[in-house]
Design an enzyme around this catalytic site. Sequence first.
Site, PDB file in Angstrom:
ATOM      1  CB  CYS A   1      -0.981  -0.016   1.169  1.00 18.00           C
ATOM      2  SG  CYS A   1      -0.261   0.136   2.808  1.00 18.00           S
TER       3      CYS A   1
ATOM      4  CG  ASP B   1      -4.961   5.126   2.537  1.00 20.92           C
ATOM      5  OD1 ASP B   1      -5.153   4.718   3.699  1.00 20.92           O
ATOM      6  OD2 ASP B   1      -3.906   5.676   2.176  1.00 20.92           O
TER       7      ASP B   1
ATOM      8  NE  ARG C   1      -4.439   1.379   1.301  1.00 20.15           N
ATOM      9  CZ  ARG C   1      -4.247   1.987   0.141  1.00 20.15           C
ATOM     10  NH1 ARG C   1      -5.116   1.842  -0.837  1.00 20.15           N
ATOM     11  NH2 ARG C   1      -3.182   2.742  -0.044  1.00 20.15           N
TER      12      ARG C   1
END
Length: 161
Positions: free
Chosen positions: A8, A125, A14
């Site tokens: 990420c 996100d 994440r």
Amino acid sequence: MTRLLLVCAANLCRSPMAEAVLRLRAAELGLTEVNSAGVFASSRAQPVDKRALAVLEQRGYGIDRRWRSRRVRPEDFDRHDLILAMDRNVLRGLRAMRPAVSPARLGLFLAGMTGLGLGLDEVPDPYYGAGNGFVHVLDLIEARVHTWPRDDEIFHKSAAG
């Protein structure tokens, strides 16, 4: 068997969440190694976001308290067979830093999921949003894991390049 790197932006929510879930299921998914990193991660290692950790723990996933974020390194492209980005911006960053010669296949973590009723191929996100964003991210990660064996061929084709 596949060595997997999940990526990420900052490696704070994440990708470490996905790492925790996939490490738990690695053997049944045919994974020999599961790691995570960030394309834009700080050079100063940081712990996983507390909100991500709370959501993981609520669902019974653990992450080592000593876990720290890290930036994607050139050797990751040789060490891992498959490198999966959480979104297109991260995938662009990976492609830009990829060495000219690399055996790693790059792709999106949710590749092939739009046709399975999910309607998304990127993991949003949650860092700057509300706490329920972390729950949504974990839902997406679990959906990917549950479909992993069924759409393996589609998944690997879409992860090429």
